[in-house]
Design a protein around this motif. Structure first.
Motif, PDB file in Angstrom:
ATOM      1  N   GLY A 832       0.827  -1.193   0.000  1.00  0.00           N
ATOM      2  CA  GLY A 832       0.000   0.000   0.000  1.00  0.00           C
ATOM      3  C   GLY A 832       0.864   1.246   0.000  1.00  0.00           C
ATOM      4  O   GLY A 832       1.955   1.266   0.588  1.00  0.00           O
ATOM      5  N   LEU A 833       0.392   2.282  -0.659  1.00  0.00           N
ATOM      6  CA  LEU A 833       1.138   3.532  -0.755  1.00  0.00           C
ATOM      7  C   LEU A 833       0.135   4.673  -0.784  1.00  0.00           C
ATOM      8  O   LEU A 833      -0.877   4.596  -1.482  1.00  0.00           O
ATOM      9  N   ASN A 834       0.397   5.728  -0.024  1.00  0.00           N
ATOM     10  CA  ASN A 834      -0.474   6.900  -0.099  1.00  0.00           C
ATOM     11  C   ASN A 834       0.326   8.178   0.115  1.00  0.00           C
ATOM     12  O   ASN A 834       1.388   8.181   0.754  1.00  0.00           O
ATOM     13  N   TYR A 835      -0.197   9.242  -0.456  1.00  0.00           N
ATOM     14  CA  TYR A 835       0.412  10.575  -0.343  1.00  0.00           C
ATOM     15  C   TYR A 835      -0.688  11.563  -0.005  1.00  0.00           C
ATOM     16  O   TYR A 835      -1.805  11.479  -0.539  1.00  0.00           O
ATOM     17  N   ASN A 836      -0.371  12.495   0.868  1.00  0.00           N
ATOM     18  CA  ASN A 836      -1.347  13.508   1.275  1.00  0.00           C
ATOM     19  C   ASN A 836      -0.690  14.886   1.279  1.00  0.00           C
ATOM     20  O   ASN A 836       0.393  15.074   1.843  1.00  0.00           O
ATOM     21  N   PHE A 837      -1.355  15.826   0.632  1.00  0.00           N
ATOM     22  CA  PHE A 837      -0.940  17.229   0.658  1.00  0.00           C
ATOM     23  C   PHE A 837      -2.075  18.041   1.265  1.00  0.00           C
ATOM     24  O   PHE A 837      -3.242  17.870   0.909  1.00  0.00           O
TER      25      PHE A 837
END
Length: 951
Positions: A832-837
């Protein structure tokens, strides 16, 4: 004759029934061909649960074949088996469900697949909990997309989404089985202190963003629903034993212990019960931040204790009060502030950094119709803890008790519940007041500054020598005199001059919901609901302004929602609106409109858009706060609270017509003067060499009103099938929010008398300046700022400093973007991979004195990788999190938090023969210690080994 006929009829019916009903047996396995415990097997109106060996027996309604069995388990794909023979057993393998096919209830209050949710949703299921690399499932929530965890201490973690929260996270709601876990005194959830055992948690759903349309006031940033295991479905005795140690430079290596037991029993199809108990004991992360708080820049300056005259350490207490030496000697620059020598945190807690938490819960379940169509639940939860907490000050919480009791009736289309929450602060005390009281017990600030001034400026001594002389009578830690005074102060209530908190508050809550879908022949989901809550804060004046009179606040709300699908169920429209009213505020409407559209033949690609309004009633603490830290008094500014405030016999000067001069007198200073006769503190007390803002600004803030947020959100959720074995789940969302009436804290200074005029008003005439009351007034640019009386009182220090809770004039905008994906690599490796800005902006309309407590990194990247069965029952998991530097703003301290990378890992081994799982893991591996916020303990490494049985 009639009796014989009746007996024959009954016998015949029984015979027919026994002939028609036949029993069939089978077994359920997981993907690794291990027995699957607690799977549900249903046929017609009958159901059965697989036992610890995965075996089951179910009675079919008829011997007529074929018949269909439905086998299901939470978080796994539902399987259907067609029975064609009564002589063969049934063997079923349950596979883990695709994330987007898993069912949630948080987004719309009705069951729906995640992929169909009108807004973005994060979820943690049983499989995710097994793979978790953190010390507990609650710690593992921080690995989810867009979720931030604030570790205020070893035991206290505060979950939040979309920013704008410190440890006092009043904008996010946390529930357990529909019951709000917020404590009365703190007005927000205390993490998992009174929450769910690792053994009893079934799933966690998090809804980022405004959720007031369905969940009411305070679901401003989002909501988290924790769902526990039902004893009708999860029976047996499960246990967990966990131990390990924490490692920190300041605290060293210290062991911790964590045990839990869950007992669930289904007496029959009508009655079931469960009991949970858990306990942990650990060393707190030691807080020893000795940086100096700068009064003007709000920056933290590296240094050692008492390195300057104006030393006010982050984790030193008793050095908060100050005296401007310019008042005593005009030759000393304005803003040369003298502070007393403080005490470290370790000295004021007697080096007892132990954190403890005991939790108990018991539940009774009754199904009068012997099925799920109607269920009655009664639940009680108790939590007792020792820990450290960081709010407006650092608080030592000892024997702090929270209790909750709930009665709920629910059916297929409705629920109605009521619950009670109460808490007892036990032997808790405030560190700032303790440090200041210890200093004042020896000598007053006035005597202290005279001693210091004589040595430093008359005798010509060095800074160190002058401070040592002023401190010559100081109480030294670990001496009998110190211990005696410490015990007196910490056992005396704040309202009586000590530092002990008294807090035995409670609230009662009731809410219900009905779905008309079945009555409308499934035409649409149409819901109505309502809620009611009554707050009863009780602190004897130590925290709330209730010393002279009890406080009671009521609020209620009602809502409706319609959800309808069109165009072969590709288009889904959702409309909601809610109305809420609280005693101290006008009513608020919270509308929400959402649209989903599914693309593709299998409807696996869903576009969504929504607009929703959220609001937050200021917490009871923010409304009725009256907390004297001996530096400033924290005050809530609702009208009822201001009416309760009075300072009798306050010294002031007034013009006397008979003597034709100013004379000293006393008067009552009333609470309303805090708003209508004060100056902003930062514009009065400042370092003339560094301060660049406007000076002598009149406070024009009003009574407190609710916050409002309007949010626009777009999203896309999809599941791509690369081949027959590999799927990729993707979720993308972006939002833009506008925040009005943002609640924040402002420092104001109120003179004991006289008049504060609005600076910037018209210039005074010569006649006005000649009036007796203005003859010695403070005039700036020809405008009267303070009349003579107020000017004299300011110059002589006959003023009071307050921190008021009010609404900013500045409008805040926040916006963000997030991407998340999950797949299985090589068929069995989870990845799993996630990015948040996320960021914010605002146009300053508060004289540069408003700074939102965003407290959130702009960029965050998280990744997870693992395999539950790498080989021979051995599994592993690794998670990594990176976040960039961010600014921390709170009442206690402001400062920057550096970027960090955190890696957690675990190995686990299953022993099917004894239904056990052994897990060995560590958190913050290879990483350096880090602050979550200035003032909290640096977080080091934690290593653990756990043994879980029958879970």
């Amino acid at each position: 004759m009639l009796k014989k006929q009746l007996v024959m009829i009954v016998f015949a019916l029984v015979a027919v029934t026994n002939y028609a009903q036949v029993k069939i047996s089978g077994s359920v396995y997981d993907e690794y061909l291990e027995p699957f415990y607690n799977a549900r097997i249903s046929s017609g109106g009958n159901f059965a649960i697989s036992d610890e060996e995965g075996n089951f027996s179910i009675v079919l309604q008829s011997s007529t074949l074929p018949q269909t069995l439905t086998i299901s388990a939470f978080g796994f794909r539902t399987e259907e088996v067609i029975v064609t023979s009564l002589e063969k057993g049934i063997n079923v393998v349950l596979k883990e469900n695709f994330l987007l096919d898993q069912v949630i209830i948080s987004a719309s209050r009705v069951p729906e697949r995640i992929i169909e949710s009108p807004v973005t949703v994060e979820r943690l299921g049983l499989a995710d909990i097994r793979r978790n690399t953190s010390n507990s499932f609650y710690d593992g929530l921080t690995n989810l997309k867009g979720i931030n965890s604030r570790e205020g201490s070893y035991g206290f973690k505060s979950i939040n989404t979309r920013g704008f929260a410190d440890f006092a996270n009043t904008r996010f709601v946390q529930m357990i089985d529909g019951m709000d876990t917020a404590a009365q005194a703190l007005s927000y959830s205390t993490g998992n202190f009174s929450g769910v055992s690792e053994l009893d948690i079934q799933s966690v759903e998090l809804l980022p963003g405004a959720s007031s349309a369905l969940y009411g006031a305070n679901a401003y940033n989002g909501i988290m629903l924790m769902n526990t295991k039902n004893p009708f479905d999860y029976t047996g005795i499960a246990t967990m034993f966990k131990s390990g140690y924490t490692s920190q430079e300041a605290g060293g290596n210290n062991p911790f212990y964590d045990v839990a037991v869950r007992m669930g029993y289904r007496f029959n199809d009508a009655f079931a019960a469960k009991v949970n108990f858990s306990y942990y004991e650990a060393e707190e992360w030691h807080a020893n931040d000795l940086r100096n708080k700068e009064i003007d820049s709000n920056e933290l300056i590296d240094g050692t204790i008492n390195s300057t005259v104006n030393y006010n350490g982050v984790n030193t207490y008793g050095d908060e009060n100050f005296y401007d030496l310019n008042i005593k000697d005009s030759n000393i620059p304005w803003g040369t502030l003298l502070r007393r020598t403080g005490y470290t945190e370790g000295e004021l807690i007697k080096n007892n950094f132990k954190s403890k938490n005991a939790r108990f819960s018991g539940s009774l379940y009754f199904r009068p119709l012997r099925n799920e169509s109607l269920e009655i639940q009664f639940t009680s939860r108790l939590s007792l803890r020792d820990n450290l907490f960081q709010g407006t000050s650092r608080l030592v919480q000892r024997n702090y008790l929270i209790e909750q009791h709930k009665l709920e009736v629910k059916g297929d289309n409705f629920y109605i519940r009521g619950y009670y929450t109460g808490n007892d602060s036990g032997n808790s005390y405030d560190l700032t007041r303790t440090g200041n009281s210890l200093n004042e017990a020896v000598k007053s600030m006035g005597v202290y500054k005279d001693d210091f001034y004589d040595q430093r400026y008359v005798q010509g001594s060095t800074l160190e020598e002058a401070r040592a002389y002023a401190d010559r009578d100081r109480l030294l830690p670990n001496t009998s005199a110190f211990n005696q005074e410490f015990e007196r102060i910490t056992s005396t209530l704040i309202s009586d001059g000590g530092s002990r908190l008294y807090e035995r508050s409670s609230y009662t809550h009731a809410d219900g919901n009905y779905n008309f879908k079945s009555l409308l022949n499934d035409w649409a989901d149409v819901q109505i609901g309502a809620s009611y809550r009554q707050y009863n804060p009780k602190s004897k004046g130590t925290l709330f302004n209730d010393k002279e009179g009890a406080i009671s606040v009521e609020e209620y709300g009602m809502y409706t929602q319609i959800q309808k699908k069109f165009f072969e169920e590709r288009l889904k429209l959702t409309g909601s609106i809610r109305y809420d009213k609280s005693d101290n505020f006008e009513g608020n409407y919270s509308p929400r409109v959402a649209i989903n559209y599914a693309l593709g033949e299998e409807k696996k690609h869903v576009l969504r858009a929504s607009y929703q309004t959220g609001f937050r009633n200021p917490s009871i603490q923010e409304q009725y706060m009256f907390f004297d830290s001996q530096v400033k008094t924290n005050v809530g500014t609702v009208a009822d609270n201001l009416r309760r405030i009075s300072y009798p016999d306050s010294y002031y000067i007034r013009w006397d017509d008979q003597s034709n001069s100013y004379v000293w007198d006393t008067r009552d200073v009333r609470g309303e003067e805090i708003l209508n006769n004060s100056l902003l503190t930062r514009s009065v007390y400042y370092d003339a060499d560094t301060y660049e803002g406007e000076t002598d600004i009149e406070s024009k803030y009003k009574e407190l009103v609710p916050e409002v947020v309007k949010t626009f959100e777009l999203g896309y959720r999809s599941m791509f099938r690369l081949n027959n074995e590999t799927n990729i789940d993707i979720d993308v969302n972006g939002f833009y929010s506008i925040h009005d009436n943002f609640v924040f804290n402002q420092d104001v200074t109120v003179p004991n008398g006289g008049k504060v005029y609005p600076y910037g008003n018209r210039k005074a005439t010569d006649e006005e300046l000649a009036l007796p009351e203005n003859r010695f007034s403070y005039v700036k640019d020809g405008v009267i700022v303070l009349n003579t009386a107020a000017n004299y009182l300011f110059s002589e220090g006959f003023v009071r400093d307050f921190t008021i809770t009010t609404n900013a004039n500045s409008q805040v905008e926040s916006y963000g973007f997030a991407f998340g994906m999950h797949t299985k690599l090589f068929s069995s490796f989870d990845f799993g991979l996630n990015y948040n800005f996320i960021d914010f902006k605002y146009e300053d309309k508060d004289y540069g004195l408003f700074e939102p407590n965003f407290n959130t990194p702009k960029h965050t990247v998280k990744a997870q990788f693992g395999n539950e069965n790498l080989f021979n029952n051995l599994g592993f998991g690794v998670s990594a999190r990176w976040q960039d530097k961010y600014r921390w703003v709170s009442n206690f301290v402001k400062g920057d938090v550096t970027e960090r990378t955190v890696i957690d890992a675990q190995l686990n081994y299953r022993i099917p023969s004894i239904k056990s799982r052994i897990k060995v893991g560590g958190t913050n591996l290879f990483g350096k210690e880090y602050y979550v916020a200035p003032g909290s303990g640096r977080i080091g490494q934690l290593y653990y080994i756990s043994w879980t049985i029958n879970n």
